[in-house]
Motif scaffolding. Structure first.
Motif, short mmCIF file in Angstrom:
data_model
loop_
_atom_site.label_atom_id
_atom_site.label_comp_id
_atom_site.label_asym_id
_atom_site.label_seq_id
_atom_site.Cartn_x
_atom_site.Cartn_y
_atom_site.Cartn_z
N ARG A 192 10.74 46.29 28.99
CA ARG A 192 9.93 46.74 30.09
C ARG A 192 10.77 47.52 31.10
O ARG A 192 10.36 48.55 31.59
CB ARG A 192 9.23 45.55 30.71
CG ARG A 192 8.34 45.93 31.86
CD ARG A 192 7.63 44.71 32.41
NE ARG A 192 6.99 45.03 33.64
CZ ARG A 192 5.71 45.27 33.78
NH1 ARG A 192 4.93 45.21 32.74
NH2 ARG A 192 5.21 45.55 34.96
N SER A 193 11.95 47.01 31.40
CA SER A 193 12.80 47.71 32.37
C SER A 193 13.24 49.07 31.81
O SER A 193 13.43 50.01 32.58
CB SER A 193 14.00 46.86 32.75
OG SER A 193 14.83 46.64 31.63
N PHE A 194 13.39 49.16 30.49
CA PHE A 194 13.76 50.43 29.85
C PHE A 194 12.70 51.49 30.16
O PHE A 194 13.04 52.62 30.53
CB PHE A 194 13.90 50.22 28.34
CG PHE A 194 14.17 51.48 27.58
CD1 PHE A 194 15.43 52.05 27.59
CD2 PHE A 194 13.17 52.09 26.85
CE1 PHE A 194 15.69 53.22 26.87
CE2 PHE A 194 13.42 53.25 26.13
CZ PHE A 194 14.68 53.81 26.16
N CYS A 239 10.38 51.40 32.64
CA CYS A 239 10.35 51.63 34.10
C CYS A 239 11.51 52.50 34.56
O CYS A 239 11.33 53.40 35.38
CB CYS A 239 10.35 50.30 34.84
SG CYS A 239 8.83 49.34 34.60
N ASP A 240 12.70 52.25 34.02
CA ASP A 240 13.86 53.08 34.38
C ASP A 240 13.66 54.52 33.93
O ASP A 240 14.01 55.46 34.64
CB ASP A 240 15.14 52.52 33.76
CG ASP A 240 15.56 51.19 34.38
OD1 ASP A 240 15.06 50.86 35.48
OD2 ASP A 240 16.38 50.48 33.76
N GLY A 241 13.07 54.70 32.75
CA GLY A 241 12.79 56.06 32.26
C GLY A 241 11.81 56.79 33.14
O GLY A 241 11.98 57.98 33.44
N ALA A 297 11.27 56.21 36.32
CA ALA A 297 11.97 56.49 37.58
C ALA A 297 12.91 57.69 37.45
O ALA A 297 13.06 58.48 38.38
CB ALA A 297 12.75 55.26 38.03
N GLN A 298 13.52 57.86 36.26
CA GLN A 298 14.44 58.98 36.04
C GLN A 298 13.72 60.24 35.56
O GLN A 298 14.34 61.29 35.42
CB GLN A 298 15.50 58.57 35.01
CG GLN A 298 16.41 57.46 35.49
CD GLN A 298 17.34 56.99 34.38
OE1 GLN A 298 17.58 57.71 33.42
NE2 GLN A 298 17.84 55.78 34.51
N ASN A 322 11.44 57.96 26.25
CA ASN A 322 12.42 57.47 25.28
C ASN A 322 12.73 58.49 24.17
O ASN A 322 13.73 58.37 23.49
CB ASN A 322 11.98 56.14 24.68
CG ASN A 322 10.70 56.26 23.88
OD1 ASN A 322 10.01 57.26 23.95
ND2 ASN A 322 10.38 55.23 23.13
N ASN A 351 8.68 63.80 31.90
CA ASN A 351 7.34 63.25 32.13
C ASN A 351 6.23 64.29 32.05
O ASN A 351 5.11 63.97 31.72
CB ASN A 351 7.28 62.54 33.49
CG ASN A 351 8.04 61.24 33.47
OD1 ASN A 351 8.34 60.69 32.43
ND2 ASN A 351 8.35 60.73 34.65
#
Length: 108
Positions: free
Chosen positions: A1-3, A5-7, A9-10, A14, A19
């Motif tokens: 999940r953090s993977f 969310c971090d993506g 945010a950046q 994947n 975006n």
């Protein structure tokens, strides 16, 4: 999940796309001759291939006092793109979506 969310945010996914970048698709229509409407949507780079079809029967409304009683919606989602999915049971999502569509079509 953090993977994920971090993506977000950046601003990357994947698979490396930003975006606001979309995969290219091809669309073909009228591919199922036994239906009243059909389409195939395919991602050009591969991975996902969706075929959809619609078949409709109509009634003479003068002969049917309550047409809402004669509306029947059914949906099936079949994940058959891989041999691993062929034995998969019918999805509940199709039943839920069909029920929602029926409610909209038969609402007063």
């Amino acid at each position: 999940r953090s993977f994920i969310c971090d993506g977000v945010a950046q601003g990357i996914r994947n698979d490396g796309r930003r975006n606001n970048q979309f995969r290219k698709i091809e669309i073909e229509t009228n591919i199922v001759m036994q239906s009243h409407g059909s389409a195939r949507v395919r991602f050009v780079e591969g991975g996902t291939d969706v075929i959809t079809s619609v078949r409709v029967e109509t009634l003479n409304l003068k002969e049917v006092p309550t047409p809402q009683e004669h509306i029947d919606v059914s949906l099936s989602f079949m994940a058959s793109s891989s041999p691993a999915f062929i034995s998969r049971e019918k999805s509940v999502e199709g039943d839920l979506l069909a029920e929602s569509i029926s409610k909209v079509l038969t609402a007063d």
